[in-house]
Design an enzyme around this catalytic site. Sequence first.
Site, mmCIF file in Angstrom:
data_model
loop_
_atom_site.group_PDB
_atom_site.id
_atom_site.type_symbol
_atom_site.label_atom_id
_atom_site.label_comp_id
_atom_site.label_asym_id
_atom_site.label_seq_id
_atom_site.Cartn_x
_atom_site.Cartn_y
_atom_site.Cartn_z
ATOM 1 N N PRO A 120 0.778 -1.238 0.000
ATOM 2 C CA PRO A 120 0.000 0.000 0.000
ATOM 3 C C PRO A 120 0.814 1.295 0.000
ATOM 4 C CG PRO A 120 -0.032 -0.987 2.164
ATOM 5 C CD PRO A 120 0.749 -1.921 1.294
ATOM 6 N N ASP A 143 3.185 2.289 -11.048
ATOM 7 C CA ASP A 143 1.922 3.009 -10.896
ATOM 8 C C ASP A 143 2.027 4.058 -9.810
ATOM 9 O OD1 ASP A 143 0.516 1.791 -12.848
ATOM 10 O OD2 ASP A 143 -0.576 0.404 -11.539
ATOM 11 N N LYS A 165 -1.560 5.892 -13.085
ATOM 12 C CA LYS A 165 -2.936 6.230 -13.407
ATOM 13 C C LYS A 165 -3.517 7.043 -12.268
ATOM 14 C CE LYS A 165 -3.507 1.877 -15.731
ATOM 15 N NZ LYS A 165 -3.907 0.526 -15.461
ATOM 16 N N GLY A 196 0.501 -0.886 -7.000
ATOM 17 C CA GLY A 196 0.149 -0.706 -5.594
ATOM 18 C C GLY A 196 -0.638 -1.919 -5.116
ATOM 19 N N GLY A 197 -0.479 -2.242 -3.827
ATOM 20 C CA GLY A 197 -1.250 -3.342 -3.243
ATOM 21 C C GLY A 197 -0.903 -4.668 -3.874
ATOM 22 N N ASP A 198 -1.926 -5.430 -4.233
ATOM 23 C CA ASP A 198 -1.735 -6.700 -4.928
ATOM 24 C C ASP A 198 -2.145 -6.504 -6.389
ATOM 25 O OD1 ASP A 198 -1.479 -9.868 -4.330
ATOM 26 O OD2 ASP A 198 -2.926 -9.475 -5.928
ATOM 27 N N VAL A 201 -5.756 -7.526 -7.364
ATOM 28 C CA VAL A 201 -6.927 -6.931 -6.701
ATOM 29 C C VAL A 201 -7.162 -5.564 -7.341
ATOM 30 C CG1 VAL A 201 -7.914 -6.108 -4.514
ATOM 31 C CG2 VAL A 201 -6.444 -8.139 -4.533
ATOM 32 N N MET A 276 -11.556 2.615 -4.131
ATOM 33 C CA MET A 276 -11.923 3.591 -5.181
ATOM 34 C C MET A 276 -13.352 4.083 -4.954
ATOM 35 S SD MET A 276 -10.323 1.711 -8.558
ATOM 36 C CE MET A 276 -10.802 0.035 -8.177
ATOM 37 N N GLY A 305 -3.204 5.728 3.433
ATOM 38 C CA GLY A 305 -2.643 4.806 4.421
ATOM 39 C C GLY A 305 -1.137 4.644 4.263
#
Length: 368
Positions: A120, A143, A165, A196-198, A201, A276, A305
């Site tokens: 994150p 990203d 993006k 970002g993240g996974d 997902v 989102m 976060g």
Amino acid sequence: MQIDVDVSGRKVVVFGTLAGSRRVVRRWTAAGARVTVAVPGLLPAPTPRSDGVRVVPQPEPDDARGLLRLVGPAWSVVVVDVVPELAERVTALAGHLRLLVQHETPALAGGRVTLVGGGPGSTRLLTLEAVQALAEADAVLYDRLAPTDDLPALAPGAELVDVGKRPYHHPVSQHSIEVQLVARARAGQSVVRLKGGDAFVFGRGGEEMLACIEAGVPVRLVPGLSSALAVPAASGIPVTHRGLSHAFTVISGHVPPAAEELAALVRLGGTVVVLMGIANLEQIVAGLCAAGLDPAVPAAVVERGFSASQRSTFTTVGRLPAEVRRLDLGSPAVVVIGAVVDVAPAAGRTGELLAALDAVAPAGVRER
Ligand code: SAH
């Protein structure tokens, strides 16, 4: 141990193949050194020479004069992929001349794509596997929400390409990202696609994986810590909690879910995590309440976060839209709806739980 030295203009001689040395060469040239690569066998013709990199034939291990001519004027010597006798001779000679000698592992054969979930946003939440993939990368396409602060150090010498993006605004289209991934891998690069993240997902990682497979390019996935779980945790909100919630659903608010979908969520009765979701929150909340969700159910919004400006807002579902307007809550943010929100200790609400992670000083907002 870390020693910082200005190497600009210094002469560095690298022993190895062009392919195996490519990362080492990029790192030294990026730091401003003048690099000579001594390659085995016949020189590719015409001799490649660009960005201050000179390519010369490698002397045989028993060619003492040739080795001295090459190593003598150097400030440092790097041994990459050479036969053991040559490595031994070069190391001995450089030691005799009191030069800095480094032994580096050769860059892996390129021609592949690694889809990396970067977590994150904090470098400290990258996996060891992600760090390894970045260290070996020739190019990193990243990203906006990926951890980018330390990329130059994590991927030294790699070409860093921002394909970021922003919500509802894609400066580089998904198609052209896929075309770039394939083209770079076909040109022999080890390409990291950092998200970002996974990546799987709401990350379009699946599409990129399929594009590579279709093009016959080897592709690998490194899973990442999804913001859907990590960002609520940053504020002390567990997505499940014994006796309160034994299910959680992660939804995208990019396009507001249909009424039946929201009604199904209310019937399920677990925690709802919205990614989102800020732009369409009013519609989502109206749909949930119309389907029977009690407006007094606890809700939280955690913005940015794991950044220094992380901010958590605690409220109820019914008050969510008004709070978003009043406090001007914005993207990126994770919205959590459900009884688990009340489990967050006061410490989490002011970000103290994160003391052990990055320096986070969020403005904890506690309203009900
Ligand atoms: N693949 C990502 C999600 C991409 S969708 C993942 O697994 O985390 C982008 C959304 O993720 C943002 O709109 C926001 O809802 C959420 N998000 C990602 N990083 C975040 C962060 N650091 N803080 C808050 N929300 C974040």
